[in-house]
Scaffold this motif. Structure first.
Motif, PDB file in Angstrom:
ATOM      1  N   LEU A 206      61.202  68.289  19.752  1.00  0.00           N
ATOM      2  CA  LEU A 206      61.511  69.371  20.696  1.00  0.00           C
ATOM      3  C   LEU A 206      60.301  70.285  20.870  1.00  0.00           C
ATOM      4  CD1 LEU A 206      65.153  70.293  19.612  1.00  0.00           C
ATOM      5  CD2 LEU A 206      64.460  69.468  21.874  1.00  0.00           C
ATOM      6  N   ALA A 207      59.632  70.596  19.770  1.00  0.00           N
ATOM      7  CA  ALA A 207      58.432  71.429  19.839  1.00  0.00           C
ATOM      8  C   ALA A 207      57.341  70.723  20.636  1.00  0.00           C
ATOM      9  CB  ALA A 207      57.943  71.758  18.430  1.00  0.00           C
ATOM     10  N   ALA A 208      57.158  69.425  20.381  1.00  0.00           N
ATOM     11  CA  ALA A 208      56.129  68.671  21.104  1.00  0.00           C
ATOM     12  C   ALA A 208      56.447  68.605  22.594  1.00  0.00           C
ATOM     13  CB  ALA A 208      56.009  67.266  20.522  1.00  0.00           C
ATOM     14  N   ASP A 209      57.704  68.378  22.928  1.00  0.00           N
ATOM     15  CA  ASP A 209      58.094  68.316  24.338  1.00  0.00           C
ATOM     16  C   ASP A 209      57.845  69.655  25.025  1.00  0.00           C
ATOM     17  OD1 ASP A 209      59.385  66.908  26.593  1.00  0.00           O
ATOM     18  OD2 ASP A 209      60.958  68.399  26.314  1.00  0.00           O
ATOM     19  N   THR A 210      58.115  70.747  24.330  1.00  0.00           N
ATOM     20  CA  THR A 210      57.876  72.084  24.882  1.00  0.00           C
ATOM     21  C   THR A 210      56.385  72.312  25.128  1.00  0.00           C
ATOM     22  OG1 THR A 210      59.819  72.967  23.739  1.00  0.00           O
ATOM     23  CG2 THR A 210      58.174  74.557  24.498  1.00  0.00           C
ATOM     24  N   VAL A 211      55.562  71.923  24.163  1.00  0.00           N
ATOM     25  CA  VAL A 211      54.108  72.060  24.321  1.00  0.00           C
ATOM     26  C   VAL A 211      53.612  71.224  25.489  1.00  0.00           C
ATOM     27  CG1 VAL A 211      51.873  71.575  23.244  1.00  0.00           C
ATOM     28  CG2 VAL A 211      53.692  72.652  21.912  1.00  0.00           C
TER      29      VAL A 211
ATOM     30  N   ILE B 123      49.351  65.699  18.727  1.00  0.00           N
ATOM     31  CA  ILE B 123      49.111  64.682  17.696  1.00  0.00           C
ATOM     32  C   ILE B 123      49.687  65.141  16.359  1.00  0.00           C
ATOM     33  CG2 ILE B 123      47.320  63.556  16.308  1.00  0.00           C
ATOM     34  CD1 ILE B 123      45.594  63.454  18.831  1.00  0.00           C
ATOM     35  N   ALA B 124      49.494  66.415  16.034  1.00  0.00           N
ATOM     36  CA  ALA B 124      49.980  66.944  14.754  1.00  0.00           C
ATOM     37  C   ALA B 124      51.503  66.932  14.691  1.00  0.00           C
ATOM     38  CB  ALA B 124      49.444  68.352  14.540  1.00  0.00           C
ATOM     39  N   LEU B 125      52.151  67.439  15.735  1.00  0.00           N
ATOM     40  CA  LEU B 125      53.620  67.504  15.730  1.00  0.00           C
ATOM     41  C   LEU B 125      54.235  66.110  15.682  1.00  0.00           C
ATOM     42  CD1 LEU B 125      54.160  70.316  18.404  1.00  0.00           C
ATOM     43  CD2 LEU B 125      54.694  70.478  15.954  1.00  0.00           C
ATOM     44  N   LEU B 126      53.733  65.223  16.512  1.00  0.00           N
ATOM     45  CA  LEU B 126      54.309  63.881  16.589  1.00  0.00           C
ATOM     46  C   LEU B 126      53.952  63.042  15.370  1.00  0.00           C
ATOM     47  CD1 LEU B 126      53.634  63.221  20.378  1.00  0.00           C
ATOM     48  CD2 LEU B 126      55.821  63.797  19.298  1.00  0.00           C
TER      49      LEU B 126
ATOM     50  N   GLY C 286      60.994  50.470  24.239  1.00  0.00           N
ATOM     51  CA  GLY C 286      60.520  51.845  24.204  1.00  0.00           C
ATOM     52  C   GLY C 286      59.132  51.968  24.815  1.00  0.00           C
ATOM     53  N   ALA C 287      58.244  51.048  24.470  1.00  0.00           N
ATOM     54  CA  ALA C 287      56.888  51.075  25.008  1.00  0.00           C
ATOM     55  C   ALA C 287      56.885  50.840  26.516  1.00  0.00           C
ATOM     56  CB  ALA C 287      56.032  50.029  24.306  1.00  0.00           C
ATOM     57  N   LEU C 288      57.716  49.909  26.970  1.00  0.00           N
ATOM     58  CA  LEU C 288      57.783  49.599  28.401  1.00  0.00           C
ATOM     59  C   LEU C 288      58.289  50.798  29.201  1.00  0.00           C
ATOM     60  CD1 LEU C 288      57.528  47.421  30.632  1.00  0.00           C
ATOM     61  CD2 LEU C 288      59.923  46.823  30.158  1.00  0.00           C
ATOM     62  N   VAL C 289      59.392  51.378  28.743  1.00  0.00           N
ATOM     63  CA  VAL C 289      59.949  52.548  29.429  1.00  0.00           C
ATOM     64  C   VAL C 289      58.956  53.705  29.399  1.00  0.00           C
ATOM     65  CG1 VAL C 289      61.752  54.314  29.330  1.00  0.00           C
ATOM     66  CG2 VAL C 289      62.348  51.901  29.032  1.00  0.00           C
ATOM     67  N   GLY C 290      58.317  53.903  28.246  1.00  0.00           N
ATOM     68  CA  GLY C 290      57.333  54.974  28.128  1.00  0.00           C
ATOM     69  C   GLY C 290      56.164  54.786  29.070  1.00  0.00           C
ATOM     70  N   ALA C 291      55.675  53.571  29.180  1.00  0.00           N
ATOM     71  CA  ALA C 291      54.538  53.300  30.062  1.00  0.00           C
ATOM     72  C   ALA C 291      54.913  53.501  31.524  1.00  0.00           C
ATOM     73  CB  ALA C 291      54.032  51.874  29.831  1.00  0.00           C
ATOM     74  N   PHE C 292      56.082  53.032  31.921  1.00  0.00           N
ATOM     75  CA  PHE C 292      56.544  53.247  33.294  1.00  0.00           C
ATOM     76  C   PHE C 292      56.710  54.745  33.582  1.00  0.00           C
ATOM     77  CE2 PHE C 292      57.821  48.733  33.772  1.00  0.00           C
ATOM     78  CZ  PHE C 292      57.373  48.526  35.072  1.00  0.00           C
ATOM     79  N   ALA C 293      57.244  55.480  32.592  1.00  0.00           N
ATOM     80  CA  ALA C 293      57.453  56.915  32.778  1.00  0.00           C
ATOM     81  C   ALA C 293      56.132  57.640  32.974  1.00  0.00           C
ATOM     82  CB  ALA C 293      58.205  57.492  31.577  1.00  0.00           C
ATOM     83  N   VAL C 294      55.127  57.272  32.182  1.00  0.00           N
ATOM     84  CA  VAL C 294      53.814  57.908  32.306  1.00  0.00           C
ATOM     85  C   VAL C 294      53.162  57.548  33.635  1.00  0.00           C
ATOM     86  CG1 VAL C 294      51.454  57.910  31.391  1.00  0.00           C
ATOM     87  CG2 VAL C 294      53.397  58.104  29.833  1.00  0.00           C
ATOM     88  N   ARG C 295      53.292  56.284  34.013  1.00  0.00           N
ATOM     89  CA  ARG C 295      52.581  55.809  35.204  1.00  0.00           C
ATOM     90  C   ARG C 295      53.242  56.275  36.499  1.00  0.00           C
ATOM     91  NH1 ARG C 295      50.764  49.538  36.545  1.00  0.00           N
ATOM     92  NH2 ARG C 295      49.527  50.059  38.409  1.00  0.00           N
ATOM     93  N   TYR C 296      54.557  56.285  36.545  1.00  0.00           N
ATOM     94  CA  TYR C 296      55.243  56.565  37.807  1.00  0.00           C
ATOM     95  C   TYR C 296      56.033  57.868  37.801  1.00  0.00           C
ATOM     96  CZ  TYR C 296      54.117  51.654  38.561  1.00  0.00           C
ATOM     97  OH  TYR C 296      53.451  50.454  38.686  1.00  0.00           O
ATOM     98  N   GLY C 297      56.121  58.506  36.657  1.00  0.00           N
ATOM     99  CA  GLY C 297      56.863  59.762  36.572  1.00  0.00           C
ATOM    100  C   GLY C 297      55.987  60.883  36.084  1.00  0.00           C
ATOM    101  N   SER C 298      56.391  61.506  34.996  1.00  0.00           N
ATOM    102  CA  SER C 298      55.628  62.601  34.398  1.00  0.00           C
ATOM    103  C   SER C 298      55.066  62.152  33.055  1.00  0.00           C
ATOM    104  CB  SER C 298      56.538  63.813  34.195  1.00  0.00           C
ATOM    105  OG  SER C 298      55.940  64.762  33.342  1.00  0.00           O
ATOM    106  N   PRO C 299      53.841  62.570  32.700  1.00  0.00           N
ATOM    107  CA  PRO C 299      53.268  62.169  31.417  1.00  0.00           C
ATOM    108  C   PRO C 299      54.122  62.547  30.210  1.00  0.00           C
ATOM    109  CG  PRO C 299      51.576  63.115  32.822  1.00  0.00           C
ATOM    110  CD  PRO C 299      52.887  63.350  33.508  1.00  0.00           C
ATOM    111  N   SER C 300      54.920  63.603  30.342  1.00  0.00           N
ATOM    112  CA  SER C 300      55.728  64.050  29.207  1.00  0.00           C
ATOM    113  C   SER C 300      57.105  63.389  29.147  1.00  0.00           C
ATOM    114  CB  SER C 300      55.909  65.570  29.244  1.00  0.00           C
ATOM    115  OG  SER C 300      56.626  65.956  30.405  1.00  0.00           O
ATOM    116  N   LEU C 301      57.435  62.566  30.124  1.00  0.00           N
ATOM    117  CA  LEU C 301      58.766  61.951  30.153  1.00  0.00           C
ATOM    118  C   LEU C 301      59.099  61.133  28.911  1.00  0.00           C
ATOM    119  CD1 LEU C 301      59.693  60.728  33.759  1.00  0.00           C
ATOM    120  CD2 LEU C 301      60.913  62.344  32.289  1.00  0.00           C
ATOM    121  N   PRO C 302      58.159  60.351  28.357  1.00  0.00           N
ATOM    122  CA  PRO C 302      58.503  59.606  27.134  1.00  0.00           C
ATOM    123  C   PRO C 302      58.970  60.512  26.001  1.00  0.00           C
ATOM    124  CG  PRO C 302      56.476  58.760  28.064  1.00  0.00           C
ATOM    125  CD  PRO C 302      56.805  60.007  28.834  1.00  0.00           C
TER     126      PRO C 302
END
Length: 250
Positions: free
Chosen positions: A122-127, A144-147, A205-221
């Motif tokens: 939650l903290a990382a997503d907020t940042v 990097i530290a939080l995650l 998880g990796a596939l969804v994360g990559a699609f989210a970064v590429r076609y959505g928002s970088p923070s979506l994963p």
């Protein structure tokens, strides 16, 4: 054994992982460990694609990346890899303390660890959403530290719970087991379905994360992973009330 029988055996094993027998020694833990494996795929897709060539869950990668960086390979940061390794170790230490504190009940071990991991996500997503741009050094290293802390906690917890073939962050031994224990290799072929599910969970998880970064928002994963962690934490809370055999330490 025919191909049909082998496929049916794999499917039965996969079903038993997703819908485990309450009387099994690991009880309801396997599907929750699969959910955490999806989280690993999501968070490492975010860290690698958004934060640069660094992992926050796969420490083998960071050791290799450190060697690349020292050799002067382009795109790799020695500092980022070392920070990830250090905070992951600190998270593993914290996760170990949680596991030893609640070791008499495996459900409580998982629940306490999930609370810590969820708060860190939650903290990382907020940042990531409201902080400075993620390509700035301060934001990058904060994430990097939080995650890394969160994934260290997760890895230590998975180690303490010791659900076979569901380490949530490492697939090398899982894939090795699929091949070396197969009937083709002269083994019994057991747990192939569970091992395949573990690999597929991280891949998804990796596939969804990559699609989210590429076609959505970088923070979506991070958002997806946080939602998954919140749900897992709520499920784990129910498990803390159980007194079934699976709750006892191994």
């Amino acid at each position: 054994m025919s191909i049909k029988d082998a496929v049916l055996r794999v499917l039965r094993d996969a079903r038993a992982t997703v819908l485990p027998d309450p009387a099994d020694r690991h009880g309801p833990l396997p599907p929750l460990m699969l959910a955490l494996t999806v989280v690993t795929g999501l968070v490492d897709s975010f860290s690698y694609l958004v934060l640069g060539h660094v992992f926050v869950a796969n420490m083998t990668g960071n050791v290799v990346f450190s060697g690349f960086a020292i050799a002067g390979a382009a795109g790799f940061s020695l500092v980022a890899s070392l920070v990830a390794l250090a905070v992951f170790g600190a998270g593993a230490l914290l996760g170990g303390r949680i596991a030893h504190r609640a070791r008499a009940h495996r459900g409580r071990v998982l629940h306490l660890a999930l609370i810590v991991e969820t708060v860190l996500f939650l903290a990382a997503d907020t940042v990531a959403r409201y902080g400075a741009p993620m390509d700035t050094a301060g934001t990058r290293y904060t994430l990097i530290a939080l995650l890394g802390l969160a994934m260290g906690v997760q890895n230590a917890t998975a180690r303490a719970l010791a659900v076979p073939d569901l380490t949530t962050t490492v697939l090398t031994l899982t894939i090795t087991g699929m091949a070396s224990d197969s009937r083709a290799a002269g083994g019994g072929g057991g747990k192939t379905g569970r091992r395949a599910l573990s690999a597929l969970a991280m891949f998804a998880g990796a596939l969804v994360g990559a699609f989210a970064v590429r076609y959505g928002s970088p923070s979506l994963p991070l958002l997806f992973a946080t939602v998954l962690l919140v749900g897992s934490t709520l499920d784990a809370f129910v498990l803390t009330r159980s007194d079934a055999r699976w709750t006892q330490p191994l």
